[in-house]
Design a protein around this motif. Structure first.
Motif, PDB file in Angstrom:
ATOM      1  N   SER A 216       0.887  -1.107   0.120  1.00  0.00           N
ATOM      2  CA  SER A 216       0.334  -0.511  -0.254  1.00  0.00           C
ATOM      3  C   SER A 216       0.732   1.442  -0.331  1.00  0.00           C
ATOM      4  O   SER A 216       0.005   2.240   0.337  1.00  0.00           O
ATOM      5  CB  SER A 216      -1.092   0.149   1.293  1.00  0.00           C
ATOM      6  N   PHE A 217       2.198   0.991  -0.774  1.00  0.00           N
ATOM      7  CA  PHE A 217       2.674   2.565  -0.728  1.00  0.00           C
ATOM      8  C   PHE A 217       2.753   2.591  -2.483  1.00  0.00           C
ATOM      9  O   PHE A 217       3.100   1.003  -2.954  1.00  0.00           O
ATOM     10  CB  PHE A 217       4.175   2.052  -0.591  1.00  0.00           C
ATOM     11  N   GLU A 218       3.072   3.895  -2.845  1.00  0.00           N
ATOM     12  CA  GLU A 218       2.948   3.695  -4.256  1.00  0.00           C
ATOM     13  C   GLU A 218       4.250   4.893  -4.533  1.00  0.00           C
ATOM     14  O   GLU A 218       4.635   5.324  -3.290  1.00  0.00           O
ATOM     15  CB  GLU A 218       2.504   4.501  -4.949  1.00  0.00           C
TER      16      GLU A 218
ATOM     17  N   ASN B 112       1.560   6.964   0.515  1.00  0.00           N
ATOM     18  CA  ASN B 112       1.272   5.819   1.547  1.00  0.00           C
ATOM     19  C   ASN B 112      -0.597   5.976   1.361  1.00  0.00           C
ATOM     20  O   ASN B 112      -0.425   6.360   1.502  1.00  0.00           O
ATOM     21  CB  ASN B 112       1.487   6.279   2.645  1.00  0.00           C
ATOM     22  N   LYS B 113      -0.408   5.098   0.457  1.00  0.00           N
ATOM     23  CA  LYS B 113      -1.834   4.877   0.095  1.00  0.00           C
ATOM     24  C   LYS B 113      -2.641   3.918   1.458  1.00  0.00           C
ATOM     25  O   LYS B 113      -4.279   3.934   0.860  1.00  0.00           O
ATOM     26  CB  LYS B 113      -2.378   3.982  -0.909  1.00  0.00           C
TER      27      LYS B 113
ATOM     28  N   PRO C 125       0.947   7.602  11.005  1.00  0.00           N
ATOM     29  CA  PRO C 125       2.091   7.247   9.608  1.00  0.00           C
ATOM     30  C   PRO C 125       2.684   5.917   9.828  1.00  0.00           C
ATOM     31  O   PRO C 125       2.654   5.093  10.527  1.00  0.00           O
ATOM     32  CB  PRO C 125       2.737   8.679  10.353  1.00  0.00           C
ATOM     33  N   ARG C 126       3.439   6.042   8.322  1.00  0.00           N
ATOM     34  CA  ARG C 126       3.717   4.696   8.136  1.00  0.00           C
ATOM     35  C   ARG C 126       4.875   4.339   7.738  1.00  0.00           C
ATOM     36  O   ARG C 126       5.541   5.231   6.859  1.00  0.00           O
ATOM     37  CB  ARG C 126       3.364   2.851   7.119  1.00  0.00           C
TER      38      ARG C 126
ATOM     39  N   PRO D 247      -0.480   8.726   6.314  1.00  0.00           N
ATOM     40  CA  PRO D 247      -1.777   8.090   5.499  1.00  0.00           C
ATOM     41  C   PRO D 247      -2.461   9.355   4.275  1.00  0.00           C
ATOM     42  O   PRO D 247      -2.115  10.336   4.839  1.00  0.00           O
ATOM     43  CB  PRO D 247      -3.254   7.703   6.749  1.00  0.00           C
ATOM     44  N   SER D 248      -2.298   8.919   3.281  1.00  0.00           N
ATOM     45  CA  SER D 248      -2.352   9.202   1.639  1.00  0.00           C
ATOM     46  C   SER D 248      -1.579  10.881   1.700  1.00  0.00           C
ATOM     47  O   SER D 248      -2.408  12.251   0.859  1.00  0.00           O
ATOM     48  CB  SER D 248      -3.673  10.025   1.937  1.00  0.00           C
ATOM     49  N   GLY D 249      -0.967  10.378   2.273  1.00  0.00           N
ATOM     50  CA  GLY D 249       0.625  11.759   2.111  1.00  0.00           C
ATOM     51  C   GLY D 249       1.615  10.928   1.491  1.00  0.00           C
ATOM     52  O   GLY D 249       1.767  10.084   0.554  1.00  0.00           O
TER      53      GLY D 249
END
Ligand code: GLA
Length: 414
Positions: free
Chosen positions: A330-332, A349-350, A356-357, A403-405
């Protein structure tokens, strides 16, 4: 060459795109050698023609004059934003006695030439909008049958950019129409940057001829209109990655893929999502045309849009468009080759749940990490500026992504 995803496993997709420089000739008008930067009214102000009840936000000369003022006083011009662009709904419903387009007299009482003079007096450039068919998408007069007259009118007014839409036109005639307008603009002798939507209207029927498009246009929309939402931004990114083997090679100095406006500073995106749009638009060498209200914008969004390190990636002189290289857990990962052998890396981070991951930057997750042999210097540009120092292939560098960042990095080989 379609990317492969496997949840949990590290699946990397390497593209050969990075290995060659755009072989295709660009429109030879000396413009858009770097992705165009400016402001365009559509996404934020749409077709608001009601100046009686909404004088501050309606499509009128005041709106563009105020944006031009703010662009100078609030640092936008200094950051590189140069074009103030009118979109649809500016004209009168009638052409004049000589067949020329004219601005709506109530909303543009001084006319476009005076507006262009005003914008030029601020050291900025003016863009306008027209359509190659019988009507614009908003139902105003189209340019069909009037390409030479309209090109000459825009040149006489001192217009610097034309966004040419493709509504109300038989799709088989798109190529002819866009090419003829390109020739008509050229024949005026004025430098007018030419922004097309040719491939967007052709994709539903067949794969567009990007060599022909690049020869006629300075940038071209491929896909649907951007909305003020994360879903919309994600869909545009997915479309771009899914078609990158076709569209990326077409981009380079003089001609760019246009994923549509930046909606940063509006209502729909969280700050992390705004960072993702800014980072990815820089990686994609996209035009940076903001559609927001510069008279009233949150300081964090402003800082992001004016971030000189991101703008430097967008405007890198090598002019190579970046592309997605991996989908992992789930990362691009997206990469763009920069001048001086440097690399820009975006890790998005999708996963839209949790906090945060961390994403480890290693040869296993990122084959282009070989740029760090024997050593490299890494700078984090987003979400905050940080010098991450000298790294090697053995470093255990982990970037933390909201997340989504997106974490945006530059890597310089030593
Ligand atoms: C089309 C274009 C948009 C905008 C509108 C105006 O939808 O793609 O960018 O110009 O028309 O009507």
């Amino acid at each position: 060459m379609k990317p492969v995803t496997k949840m949990g496993a590290v699946v990397l997709v390497l593209f050969t795109i990075g290995a060659f420089i755009s072989p295709v000739k660009s429109l030879n008008n000396g413009l858009a050698l770097k992705p165009t930067m400016g402001w365009l009214h559509w996404e934020r102000f749409m077709c608001n023609v009601d100046c009686d009840t909404d004088p501050n936000n309606c499509i009128s000369e005041n709106l563009y004059m105020q944006m031009a003022d703010v662009m100078v006083t609030e640092g936008w011009k200094e950051a590189g934003y140069e074009y103030v662009c009118i979109d649809d709904c500016w004209p009168s419903h009638q052409r004049d006695a000589k067949g020329r387009l004219q601005a709506d007299p109530k909303r543009f009482p001084r006319g476009i030439k005076k507006l262009a003079d005003y914008v030029h007096s601020k050291g900025l450039k003016l863009g306008i909008y027209a359509d190659l068919g019988t009507f614009t998408c908003g139902g105003f007069p189209g340019s069909m049958g009037y390409y030479d007259i309209d090109a000459q009118t825009f040149a006489d007014w001192g217009v610097d950019l034309l966004k040419f839409d493709g509504c109300y036109m038989k799709w088989t005639l798109l190529g002819e129409g866009y090419t003829n307008m390109s020739i008509a603009l050229n024949q005026t002798g004025r430098s007018i940057l030419y922004s097309c939507e040719w491939p967007l209207y052709e994709w539903p029927h067949h794969q567009p001829d990007y060599a022909a498009i690049r020869k006629a246009c300075n940038h071209w929309r491929n896909f649907a209109d951007v909305y003020d939402s994360w879903d919309s931004v994600k869909t545009i990114l997915d479309w771009t990655a899914d078609h990158q083997d076709v569209i990326v090679p077409a981009a380079g100095p003089g001609g760019w893929n246009d994923p549509d406006m930046l909606v940063i500073g509006n209502f729909g995106l969280s700050h992390a999502q705004q960072e993702s749009q800014m980072a990815l638009w820089a990686i994609m060498a996209s035009p940076l045309l903001m559609s927001n209200d510069l008279r009233d914008i949150c300081p964090r969004s402003k800082q992001l849009l004016q971030n000189t390190r991101i703008i430097a990636i967008s405007q890198d002189p090598l002019g190579r468009q970046g592309y997605r290289t991996a989908k992992v857990d789930s990362f691009e990962v997206w990469e763009r080759h920069l001048s001086g052998g440097r690399l820009a890396l975006a890790v998005m981070n999708k996963q839209e749940i949790g906090g945060p991951r961390g994403f480890p930057l290693t040869l296993a997750t990122l084959p282009s990490w070989k740029i760090c042999h024997p050593q490299c210097n890494v700078t984090q540009v987003l979400p905050s500026y940080k010098e991450l120092g000298v790294q090697t292939l053995l470093s255990k560098l982990v970037v933390v992504v909201n997340p989504s960042g997106t974490a945006l990095l530059t890597v310089t080989p030593i």
